[in-house]
Design an enzyme around this catalytic site. Structure first.
Site, PDB file in Angstrom:
ATOM      1  N   HIS A 113      -6.932   4.612  -3.648  1.00 31.18           N
ATOM      2  CA  HIS A 113      -8.187   5.278  -3.264  1.00 31.18           C
ATOM      3  C   HIS A 113      -9.373   4.664  -4.011  1.00 31.18           C
ATOM      4  O   HIS A 113     -10.419   4.390  -3.433  1.00 31.18           O
ATOM      5  CB  HIS A 113      -8.153   6.773  -3.622  1.00 31.18           C
ATOM      6  CG  HIS A 113      -7.187   7.600  -2.836  1.00 31.18           C
ATOM      7  ND1 HIS A 113      -6.261   8.415  -3.433  1.00 31.18           N
ATOM      8  CD2 HIS A 113      -7.014   7.765  -1.510  1.00 31.18           C
ATOM      9  CE1 HIS A 113      -5.553   9.048  -2.503  1.00 31.18           C
ATOM     10  NE2 HIS A 113      -5.987   8.662  -1.329  1.00 31.18           N
ATOM     11  N   LYS A 120      -1.601  19.424   5.789  1.00 32.16           N
ATOM     12  CA  LYS A 120      -0.771  19.179   4.598  1.00 32.16           C
ATOM     13  C   LYS A 120      -0.627  20.483   3.812  1.00 32.16           C
ATOM     14  O   LYS A 120      -0.527  20.473   2.587  1.00 32.16           O
ATOM     15  CB  LYS A 120      -1.406  18.090   3.731  1.00 32.16           C
ATOM     16  CG  LYS A 120      -1.418  16.708   4.409  1.00 32.16           C
ATOM     17  CD  LYS A 120      -2.024  15.638   3.497  1.00 32.16           C
ATOM     18  CE  LYS A 120      -2.099  14.292   4.194  1.00 32.16           C
ATOM     19  NZ  LYS A 120      -2.818  13.282   3.407  1.00 32.16           N
ATOM     20  N   ARG A 177      -3.343   1.170   5.276  1.00 30.33           N
ATOM     21  CA  ARG A 177      -2.260   0.533   4.516  1.00 30.33           C
ATOM     22  C   ARG A 177      -1.295  -0.223   5.421  1.00 30.33           C
ATOM     23  O   ARG A 177      -0.776  -1.249   5.054  1.00 30.33           O
ATOM     24  CB  ARG A 177      -1.446   1.594   3.753  1.00 30.33           C
ATOM     25  CG  ARG A 177      -2.077   1.994   2.468  1.00 30.33           C
ATOM     26  CD  ARG A 177      -1.496   3.292   1.994  1.00 30.33           C
ATOM     27  NE  ARG A 177      -1.860   4.356   2.907  1.00 30.33           N
ATOM     28  CZ  ARG A 177      -1.790   5.631   2.626  1.00 30.33           C
ATOM     29  NH1 ARG A 177      -1.322   6.015   1.476  1.00 30.33           N
ATOM     30  NH2 ARG A 177      -2.163   6.534   3.489  1.00 30.33           N
ATOM     31  N   SER A 229      -0.593   9.232  -2.292  1.00 34.91           N
ATOM     32  CA  SER A 229      -0.548  10.415  -3.150  1.00 34.91           C
ATOM     33  C   SER A 229       0.856  11.009  -3.158  1.00 34.91           C
ATOM     34  O   SER A 229       1.322  11.511  -4.185  1.00 34.91           O
ATOM     35  CB  SER A 229      -1.533  11.470  -2.634  1.00 34.91           C
ATOM     36  OG  SER A 229      -2.840  10.971  -2.679  1.00 34.91           O
TER      37      SER A 229
HETATM   38  P1  ADP Z   1      -2.699   9.873   1.278  1.00 36.69           P
HETATM   39  O1  ADP Z   1      -2.435   9.262   2.639  1.00 36.69           O
HETATM   40  O2  ADP Z   1      -2.324   9.002   0.133  1.00 36.69           O
HETATM   41  O3  ADP Z   1      -2.279  11.304   1.148  1.00 36.69           O
HETATM   42  P2  ADP Z   1      -5.490  10.663   1.629  1.00 36.69           P
HETATM   43  O4  ADP Z   1      -5.384  11.599   2.753  1.00 36.69           O
HETATM   44  O5  ADP Z   1      -6.053  11.216   0.379  1.00 36.69           O
HETATM   45  O6  ADP Z   1      -4.227   9.876   1.174  1.00 36.69           O
HETATM   46  O7  ADP Z   1      -6.284   9.362   2.090  1.00 36.69           O
HETATM   47  C1  ADP Z   1      -7.657   9.195   2.096  1.00 36.69           C
HETATM   48  C2  ADP Z   1      -7.949   7.813   2.619  1.00 36.69           C
HETATM   49  O8  ADP Z   1      -7.536   6.835   1.665  1.00 36.69           O
HETATM   50  C3  ADP Z   1      -7.236   7.459   3.925  1.00 36.69           C
HETATM   51  O9  ADP Z   1      -8.106   6.700   4.718  1.00 36.69           O
HETATM   52  C4  ADP Z   1      -6.079   6.625   3.462  1.00 36.69           C
HETATM   53  O10 ADP Z   1      -5.650   5.727   4.465  1.00 36.69           O
HETATM   54  C5  ADP Z   1      -6.716   5.893   2.300  1.00 36.69           C
HETATM   55  N1  ADP Z   1      -5.722   5.404   1.354  1.00 36.69           N
HETATM   56  C6  ADP Z   1      -4.829   6.118   0.651  1.00 36.69           C
HETATM   57  N2  ADP Z   1      -4.074   5.317  -0.130  1.00 36.69           N
HETATM   58  C7  ADP Z   1      -4.500   4.048   0.093  1.00 36.69           C
HETATM   59  C8  ADP Z   1      -4.120   2.750  -0.389  1.00 36.69           C
HETATM   60  N3  ADP Z   1      -3.114   2.607  -1.253  1.00 36.69           N
HETATM   61  N4  ADP Z   1      -4.810   1.669   0.067  1.00 36.69           N
HETATM   62  C9  ADP Z   1      -5.797   1.832   0.969  1.00 36.69           C
HETATM   63  N5  ADP Z   1      -6.205   3.008   1.472  1.00 36.69           N
HETATM   64  C10 ADP Z   1      -5.565   4.097   1.044  1.00 36.69           C
END
Ligand code: ADP
Length: 163
Positions: free
Chosen positions: A18, A42, A92, A130
């Site tokens: 993030h 979630k 990703r 996460s």
């Molecule tokens: P997660 O999918 O890890 O639960 P979130 O819902 O908090 O994450 O994701 C918020 C944004 O950050 C989304 O657009 C998600 O694709 C992006 N994101 C999460 N982890 C990564 C990563 N390792 N590399 C690039 N983008 C990421």
């Protein structure tokens, strides 16, 4: 022109993946708001949104054009209320794409003036999510390199007891 972007997500908890996207967004826009959202899909998440936002605040302390906020409503409403011109999301893998694509189209319909911009993950964070961090914490593993050092101990404490 003051171009404001939002990086929305659950951030439950924030990871180095993030932070990488947030940093890159901060170099492309005048201001970036990291928006912690309550995600009903979630089950609302593990930690309260306020606590997740507080952890992110400590990580973006040295980034002068980055602010952190949280919101329990629709992203499209938040962007319209706050003069946001772009939503920055990270990708990703192909598996992220379908859901992100659908969300981008729905947001375009609800907030036509706002663009969704996709940043491809840096390869070293491709595996990082996460849920991986929560899983490691649950079993007492080492999350060094997965989350910013400044919040690592707090994440271990909070997520090993709450998950
Ligand atoms: P997660 O999918 O890890 O639960 P979130 O819902 O908090 O994450 O994701 C918020 C944004 O950050 C989304 O657009 C998600 O694709 C992006 N994101 C999460 N982890 C990564 C990563 N390792 N590399 C690039 N983008 C990421």
């Amino acid at each position: 022109m003051n171009r404001i972007a939002v990086c929305p997500g659950s951030f439950d908890p924030v990871t180095n993946g993030h932070i990488d996207i947030i940093k890159r967004a901060s170099s492309m826009f005048d201001k970036v708001i990291v928006l912690v959202m309550y995600n009903a899909r979630k089950n609302g998440g593990t930690l309260p949104v306020e606590e997740r936002a507080e952890l992110i605040r400590r990580c973006v302390d040295g980034m002068p054009n980055v602010a952190v906020d949280f919101y329990g409503g629709l992203l499209a409403d938040y962007v319209k209320m706050n003069g946001v011109c772009a939503i920055v999301k990270g990708l990703r893998a192909v598996s992220d794409f379908e859901d992100e694509f659908q969300q981008a189209l729905a947001n375009k319909k609800l907030a036509p003036d706002v663009e969704t911009v996709f940043a491809v993950t840096s390869s070293e964070y491709m595996y990082l999510s996460s849920s991986v961090v929560r899983e490691i914490c649950r079993y007492g593993g080492d999350i060094s390199g997965f989350v910013p050092d400044v919040i690592r101990e707090d994440i271990v404490k909070k997520y090993s007891s709450e998950t």
